[in-house]
Design a protein around this motif. Structure first.
Motif, PDB file in Angstrom:
ATOM      1  N   ILE A   1      39.305  38.756  41.430  1.00  0.00           N
ATOM      2  CA  ILE A   1      39.921  40.061  41.707  1.00  0.00           C
ATOM      3  C   ILE A   1      40.266  40.174  43.196  1.00  0.00           C
ATOM      4  O   ILE A   1      41.326  40.685  43.556  1.00  0.00           O
ATOM      5  N   VAL A   2      39.368  39.687  44.032  1.00  0.00           N
ATOM      6  CA  VAL A   2      39.628  39.738  45.481  1.00  0.00           C
ATOM      7  C   VAL A   2      40.872  38.913  45.813  1.00  0.00           C
ATOM      8  O   VAL A   2      41.744  39.350  46.579  1.00  0.00           O
TER       9      VAL A   2
ATOM     10  N   THR B   1      43.873  40.788  44.661  1.00  0.00           N
ATOM     11  CA  THR B   1      44.098  41.911  45.577  1.00  0.00           C
ATOM     12  C   THR B   1      44.931  41.459  46.781  1.00  0.00           C
ATOM     13  O   THR B   1      45.916  42.101  47.155  1.00  0.00           O
ATOM     14  N   ASP B   2      44.519  40.333  47.362  1.00  0.00           N
ATOM     15  CA  ASP B   2      45.232  39.812  48.537  1.00  0.00           C
ATOM     16  C   ASP B   2      46.651  39.358  48.172  1.00  0.00           C
ATOM     17  O   ASP B   2      47.615  39.703  48.857  1.00  0.00           O
TER      18      ASP B   2
ATOM     19  N   GLY C   1      49.065  42.121  47.372  1.00  0.00           N
ATOM     20  CA  GLY C   1      49.380  42.975  48.527  1.00  0.00           C
ATOM     21  C   GLY C   1      48.679  44.321  48.555  1.00  0.00           C
ATOM     22  O   GLY C   1      49.123  45.246  49.236  1.00  0.00           O
ATOM     23  N   TRP C   2      47.578  44.440  47.808  1.00  0.00           N
ATOM     24  CA  TRP C   2      46.808  45.687  47.858  1.00  0.00           C
ATOM     25  C   TRP C   2      45.915  45.708  49.100  1.00  0.00           C
ATOM     26  O   TRP C   2      45.497  44.656  49.581  1.00  0.00           O
ATOM     27  N   THR C   3      45.640  46.916  49.596  1.00  0.00           N
ATOM     28  CA  THR C   3      44.758  47.066  50.754  1.00  0.00           C
ATOM     29  C   THR C   3      43.602  47.987  50.397  1.00  0.00           C
ATOM     30  O   THR C   3      43.822  49.067  49.839  1.00  0.00           O
ATOM     31  N   LEU C   4      42.393  47.541  50.690  1.00  0.00           N
ATOM     32  CA  LEU C   4      41.209  48.392  50.491  1.00  0.00           C
ATOM     33  C   LEU C   4      40.750  48.894  51.839  1.00  0.00           C
ATOM     34  O   LEU C   4      40.565  48.096  52.763  1.00  0.00           O
TER      35      LEU C   4
ATOM     36  N   GLU D   1      42.456  52.804  48.070  1.00  0.00           N
ATOM     37  CA  GLU D   1      43.243  51.613  47.755  1.00  0.00           C
ATOM     38  C   GLU D   1      44.714  51.925  47.967  1.00  0.00           C
ATOM     39  O   GLU D   1      45.246  52.880  47.390  1.00  0.00           O
TER      40      GLU D   1
ATOM     41  N   LEU E   1      49.909  52.701  40.224  1.00  0.00           N
ATOM     42  CA  LEU E   1      48.863  53.599  39.716  1.00  0.00           C
ATOM     43  C   LEU E   1      47.474  53.067  40.027  1.00  0.00           C
ATOM     44  O   LEU E   1      46.578  53.803  40.412  1.00  0.00           O
ATOM     45  N   SER E   2      47.302  51.766  39.824  1.00  0.00           N
ATOM     46  CA  SER E   2      46.011  51.139  40.117  1.00  0.00           C
ATOM     47  C   SER E   2      46.192  49.627  40.138  1.00  0.00           C
ATOM     48  O   SER E   2      47.177  49.104  39.613  1.00  0.00           O
ATOM     49  N   LYS E   3      45.217  48.968  40.714  1.00  0.00           N
ATOM     50  CA  LYS E   3      45.283  47.499  40.787  1.00  0.00           C
ATOM     51  C   LYS E   3      45.198  46.901  39.389  1.00  0.00           C
ATOM     52  O   LYS E   3      45.831  45.896  39.103  1.00  0.00           O
ATOM     53  N   GLU E   4      44.420  47.560  38.534  1.00  0.00           N
ATOM     54  CA  GLU E   4      44.276  47.053  37.171  1.00  0.00           C
ATOM     55  C   GLU E   4      45.602  47.130  36.426  1.00  0.00           C
ATOM     56  O   GLU E   4      45.971  46.225  35.682  1.00  0.00           O
ATOM     57  N   GLU E   5      46.333  48.235  36.640  1.00  0.00           N
ATOM     58  CA  GLU E   5      47.636  48.380  36.000  1.00  0.00           C
ATOM     59  C   GLU E   5      48.597  47.328  36.550  1.00  0.00           C
ATOM     60  O   GLU E   5      49.387  46.729  35.809  1.00  0.00           O
TER      61      GLU E   5
END
Lengths: 91, 147
Positions: free
Chosen positions: A21-22, A25-26, A29-32, A41, A54-58
């Motif tokens: 998942i990490v 994420t990278d 292009g998601w940022t936590l 997020e 909407l979300s990283k999962e989506e």
């Protein structure tokens, strides 16, 4: 078929390792960000399908769906993300 | 009889002197430093150099990533005020035991867009420590908050 793949990807997400998942994420292009005592997020500025923000999962489910239905689209949009899926779901 | 006594004594000596000391896990270190109000220096002495730090914050990322794995906030005096660590789901029970609280927990389900995620959160009775399932990383966020 695309819908089934998408919904299966949601189930798969809950079974992914934190490391995978990490990495997703990278690559996506998601940022936590941690501010005070909250975690935020921030979605990438450019996404494949509108509701991916909407979300990283989506975003993950949408990416799996595109990988199986129109792989060239994902490869053009984000080659490293395409490779991430290719390594895990070789065709 | 004497031989048995000697053997037993030898065994006890070996087992007492050769026992390895288990290194403290990050959450044990955090719990200890949070309780005593450790500084950034204390933290870095125990966990290594932070990936980013300032007088009020420090952060450790997941290896090779931009994603924070541990986050720390310090007060005006530079003492640890609050801390966050993301822990894998299968470590939660171990962490709860180490912190040694009377945990009040709630489990359920949460609907987000077109899917349902589990929800699981809890807090420590008498101490501002809480955890909650963080679906986005398929892990738990564990917070030690301002006392």
């Amino acid at each position: 078929m695309a819908i089934v793949g998408h919904e299966m990807a949601h189930l798969l997400y809950a079974r992914l390792s934190v490391d995978d998942i990490v990495l997703f994420t990278d690559l996506a292009g998601w940022t936590l960000k941690v501010e005070g005592s909250q975690v935020f997020e921030i979605p990438p500025t450019k996404v494949l399908i509108e509701d991916s923000t909407l979300s990283k999962e989506e975003d993950f489910a949408n990416s799996v769906e595109v990988y199986f239905t129109t792989p060239a689209k994902l490869q053009t949009h984000n080659p490293r993300l395409y490779d991430f899926f290719k390594k895990r779901f070789p065709k | 009889m004497k031989a048995v006594a000697h053997l037993t004594l030898a065994f006890l000596l070996v087992s007492c002197t050769s026992r390895e000391v288990r290194p403290a896990t990050a959450y044990e270190v955090i719990n200890e430093l949070w309780l005593k109000g450790g500084t950034l220096q204390d933290l870095e002495n125990r966990l290594g150099k932070a990936d980013t730090s300032s007088s009020r914050k420090a952060e450790y990322k997941f290896p090779g990533s931009r994603v924070p794995q541990m986050h720390f906030n310090f007060n005006n005096e530079g003492k640890l005020e609050s801390a966050l660590i993301f822990i894998e789901s299968n470590k939660l029970d171990q962490v709860k035991m180490i912190i040694g609280c009377d945990w009040i927990e709630q489990k359920g389900q949460k609907r987000t867009a077109d899917f349902i995620d589990k929800s699981h959160e809890g807090y420590c009775r008498g101490k501002p420590i809480r955890f909650s399932y963080f679906a986005s990383l398929n892990s738990y966020q564990l917070w030690w908050e301002k006392k």
